[in-house]
Design a protein around this motif. Structure first.
Motif, PDB file in Angstrom:
ATOM      1  N   PHE A  45      15.292  -5.996 -53.278  1.00 14.59           N
ATOM      2  CA  PHE A  45      16.046  -6.178 -52.044  1.00 14.59           C
ATOM      3  C   PHE A  45      15.187  -6.856 -50.982  1.00 14.59           C
ATOM      4  CE2 PHE A  45      17.186  -4.502 -47.793  1.00 14.59           C
ATOM      5  CZ  PHE A  45      18.453  -5.051 -47.662  1.00 14.59           C
ATOM      6  N   ALA A  46      13.951  -6.409 -50.818  1.00 17.93           N
ATOM      7  CA  ALA A  46      13.070  -6.993 -49.796  1.00 17.93           C
ATOM      8  C   ALA A  46      12.869  -8.483 -50.031  1.00 17.93           C
ATOM      9  CB  ALA A  46      11.730  -6.264 -49.778  1.00 17.93           C
ATOM     10  N   ARG A  47      12.675  -8.875 -51.279  1.00 18.11           N
ATOM     11  CA  ARG A  47      12.469 -10.297 -51.582  1.00 18.11           C
ATOM     12  C   ARG A  47      13.754 -11.102 -51.431  1.00 18.11           C
ATOM     13  NH1 ARG A  47       8.974  -8.986 -56.969  1.00 18.11           N
ATOM     14  NH2 ARG A  47       6.928  -8.674 -55.984  1.00 18.11           N
ATOM     15  N   ASP A  48      14.847 -10.572 -51.967  1.00 19.76           N
ATOM     16  CA  ASP A  48      16.110 -11.313 -51.923  1.00 19.76           C
ATOM     17  C   ASP A  48      16.631 -11.452 -50.497  1.00 19.76           C
ATOM     18  OD1 ASP A  48      15.977 -11.542 -54.651  1.00 19.76           O
ATOM     19  OD2 ASP A  48      17.577 -10.110 -55.087  1.00 19.76           O
ATOM     20  N   MET A  49      16.574 -10.370 -49.735  1.00 17.77           N
ATOM     21  CA  MET A  49      17.072 -10.445 -48.359  1.00 17.77           C
ATOM     22  C   MET A  49      16.172 -11.327 -47.501  1.00 17.77           C
ATOM     23  SD  MET A  49      19.583  -9.701 -46.401  1.00 17.77           S
ATOM     24  CE  MET A  49      20.508  -8.226 -46.868  1.00 17.77           C
ATOM     25  N   SER A  50      14.885 -11.349 -47.784  1.00 20.86           N
ATOM     26  CA  SER A  50      13.984 -12.248 -47.056  1.00 20.86           C
ATOM     27  C   SER A  50      14.388 -13.697 -47.279  1.00 20.86           C
ATOM     28  CB  SER A  50      12.532 -12.031 -47.503  1.00 20.86           C
ATOM     29  OG  SER A  50      12.037 -10.779 -47.083  1.00 20.86           O
ATOM     30  N   MET A 153      25.116  -7.649 -49.624  1.00 19.10           N
ATOM     31  CA  MET A 153      23.809  -7.336 -50.195  1.00 19.10           C
ATOM     32  C   MET A 153      23.302  -5.989 -49.692  1.00 19.10           C
ATOM     33  SD  MET A 153      21.947 -11.072 -49.939  1.00 19.10           S
ATOM     34  CE  MET A 153      20.355 -10.491 -50.535  1.00 19.10           C
ATOM     35  N   ALA A 154      23.464  -5.763 -48.390  1.00 16.64           N
ATOM     36  CA  ALA A 154      22.987  -4.504 -47.803  1.00 16.64           C
ATOM     37  C   ALA A 154      23.795  -3.322 -48.321  1.00 16.64           C
ATOM     38  CB  ALA A 154      23.063  -4.578 -46.278  1.00 16.64           C
ATOM     39  N   GLN A 155      25.096  -3.496 -48.474  1.00 15.80           N
ATOM     40  CA  GLN A 155      25.929  -2.417 -49.010  1.00 15.80           C
ATOM     41  C   GLN A 155      25.532  -2.085 -50.441  1.00 15.80           C
ATOM     42  OE1 GLN A 155      29.751  -4.253 -48.315  1.00 15.80           O
ATOM     43  NE2 GLN A 155      30.114  -3.056 -46.445  1.00 15.80           N
ATOM     44  N   SER A 156      25.235  -3.109 -51.226  1.00 13.62           N
ATOM     45  CA  SER A 156      24.792  -2.889 -52.596  1.00 13.62           C
ATOM     46  C   SER A 156      23.452  -2.158 -52.625  1.00 13.62           C
ATOM     47  CB  SER A 156      24.672  -4.232 -53.327  1.00 13.62           C
ATOM     48  OG  SER A 156      24.209  -4.057 -54.647  1.00 13.62           O
ATOM     49  N   ALA A 157      22.561  -2.539 -51.707  1.00 15.51           N
ATOM     50  CA  ALA A 157      21.244  -1.905 -51.658  1.00 15.51           C
ATOM     51  C   ALA A 157      21.349  -0.417 -51.374  1.00 15.51           C
ATOM     52  CB  ALA A 157      20.373  -2.588 -50.603  1.00 15.51           C
ATOM     53  N   LEU A 158      22.292  -0.029 -50.527  1.00 14.15           N
ATOM     54  CA  LEU A 158      22.438   1.391 -50.182  1.00 14.15           C
ATOM     55  C   LEU A 158      22.750   2.251 -51.402  1.00 14.15           C
ATOM     56  CD1 LEU A 158      24.397   1.254 -46.790  1.00 14.15           C
ATOM     57  CD2 LEU A 158      22.003   1.888 -47.159  1.00 14.15           C
ATOM     58  N   GLU A 165      13.050   3.907 -45.253  1.00 15.62           N
ATOM     59  CA  GLU A 165      12.993   2.805 -44.300  1.00 15.62           C
ATOM     60  C   GLU A 165      13.865   1.634 -44.754  1.00 15.62           C
ATOM     61  OE1 GLU A 165       9.102   2.294 -46.741  1.00 15.62           O
ATOM     62  OE2 GLU A 165      10.596   3.840 -46.272  1.00 15.62           O
ATOM     63  N   VAL A 166      13.987   1.463 -46.073  1.00 16.57           N
ATOM     64  CA  VAL A 166      14.827   0.380 -46.597  1.00 16.57           C
ATOM     65  C   VAL A 166      16.301   0.720 -46.396  1.00 16.57           C
ATOM     66  CG1 VAL A 166      15.378  -1.013 -48.621  1.00 16.57           C
ATOM     67  CG2 VAL A 166      13.032  -0.217 -48.273  1.00 16.57           C
ATOM     68  N   ARG A 167      16.656   1.974 -46.615  1.00 17.40           N
ATOM     69  CA  ARG A 167      18.042   2.402 -46.402  1.00 17.40           C
ATOM     70  C   ARG A 167      18.442   2.225 -44.930  1.00 17.40           C
ATOM     71  NH1 ARG A 167      20.554   4.864 -50.368  1.00 17.40           N
ATOM     72  NH2 ARG A 167      22.063   5.705 -48.890  1.00 17.40           N
ATOM     73  N   ALA A 168      17.545   2.642 -44.032  1.00 16.09           N
ATOM     74  CA  ALA A 168      17.831   2.501 -42.599  1.00 16.09           C
ATOM     75  C   ALA A 168      17.972   1.028 -42.214  1.00 16.09           C
ATOM     76  CB  ALA A 168      16.728   3.167 -41.781  1.00 16.09           C
ATOM     77  N   PHE A 169      17.138   0.187 -42.799  1.00 15.99           N
ATOM     78  CA  PHE A 169      17.188  -1.250 -42.534  1.00 15.99           C
ATOM     79  C   PHE A 169      18.529  -1.823 -43.001  1.00 15.99           C
ATOM     80  CE2 PHE A 169      16.661  -5.629 -43.893  1.00 15.99           C
ATOM     81  CZ  PHE A 169      15.937  -6.214 -42.873  1.00 15.99           C
ATOM     82  N   ALA A 170      18.954  -1.462 -44.217  1.00 16.64           N
ATOM     83  CA  ALA A 170      20.214  -1.969 -44.760  1.00 16.64           C
ATOM     84  C   ALA A 170      21.392  -1.553 -43.872  1.00 16.64           C
ATOM     85  CB  ALA A 170      20.416  -1.465 -46.186  1.00 16.64           C
ATOM     86  N   GLU A 171      21.344  -0.335 -43.375  1.00 13.34           N
ATOM     87  CA  GLU A 171      22.413   0.133 -42.487  1.00 13.34           C
ATOM     88  C   GLU A 171      22.445  -0.677 -41.194  1.00 13.34           C
ATOM     89  OE1 GLU A 171      21.405   4.222 -42.140  1.00 13.34           O
ATOM     90  OE2 GLU A 171      22.387   4.816 -44.017  1.00 13.34           O
TER      91      GLU A 171
END
Length: 217
Positions: A45-50, A153-158, A165-171
């Motif tokens: 997720f970090a790489r793809d969202m970047s 993408m963020a919904q899928s990551a959740l 910290e990644v969950r909070a970021f996606a939200e």
């Protein structure tokens, strides 16, 4: 004799305190998420969202320079500053986790670009030379789909990530980009443009749909 008794009591108290601290520390270590492994949902997720953010930043840089409409320029500036900062945050996670910024595969390799809301290379380039009014409209339309893809993408990551910290970021991404989609809709409406939906979008520019687990094609 009394001195030895006091010393023994002190030693027992210190020993009990150390044991208690060890128990608490062990419990915290057991409950705190481990550093994400290569190939984990958090790292992916970090790489793809970047990479996804990077395209939004590139388009927004162009429109900050070219837009004549103050509202479009302000939107582009906000996206530029926010998403560039978030790219730095995600890259900071990867370094803290001991993972390289890039994996063995290119980010989002094999994924459906339309479902992720990514603009084509031609659409990105056109923003630099189309008449300003046309470029503004194209930027709004392309960025709307781009945000829809980012939200998906963020919904899928959740559903998959483990780090808090990644969950909070996606939200936060879901909340912020959903709000910006509404702002974009208002700007498009002011231009007499009806936002495209899955039923009105051209076949070659299909609107994003939810991505179950960010599956590859």
């Amino acid at each position: 004799m009394q001195r030895r008794v006091r010393r023994h009591r002190l030693i027992r108290a210190l020993g009990a305190g150390l044991v208690g601290a060890a128990v608490v520390g062990g419990a915290l270590a057991a409950t705190w998420p481990r550093l994400p492994a290569e190939g984990s949902a958090d790292v992916t997720f970090a790489r793809d969202m970047s990479a996804h953010h990077a395209q939004a930043v590139e388009m927004s840089v162009t429109m900050v320079k070219r837009a004549a409409d103050p509202a479009v320029k302000l939107l582009a500036q906000d996206i530029l500053l926010t998403q560039q900062a978030q790219v730095g945050q995600m890259q900071g996670w990867l370094m803290a986790w001991g993972r390289p910024l890039a994996g063995t595969e290119a980010p989002m390799a094999g994924m459906n670009r339309a479902h992720m809301g990514l603009a084509t290379a031609q659409q990105v380039q056109e923003l630099a030379y189309l008449p300003v009014g046309v470029a503004e409209r194209q930027y709004l339309q392309v960025m709307r789909r781009h945000h829809q893809g980012g939200v998906a993408m963020a919904q899928s990551a959740l559903r998959d990530v483990n780090r808090p910290e990644v969950r909070a970021f996606a939200e936060r991404v879901i909340t912020a980009q959903t709000s910006e989609i509404e702002a974009i809709d208002a700007l498009l409406a002011g231009r007499g443009v009806r936002p495209q939906t899955p039923t009105t979008a051209p076949k070659d520019e299909a609107a994003p749909t939810p991505m179950d687990g960010m599956t590859h094609e």
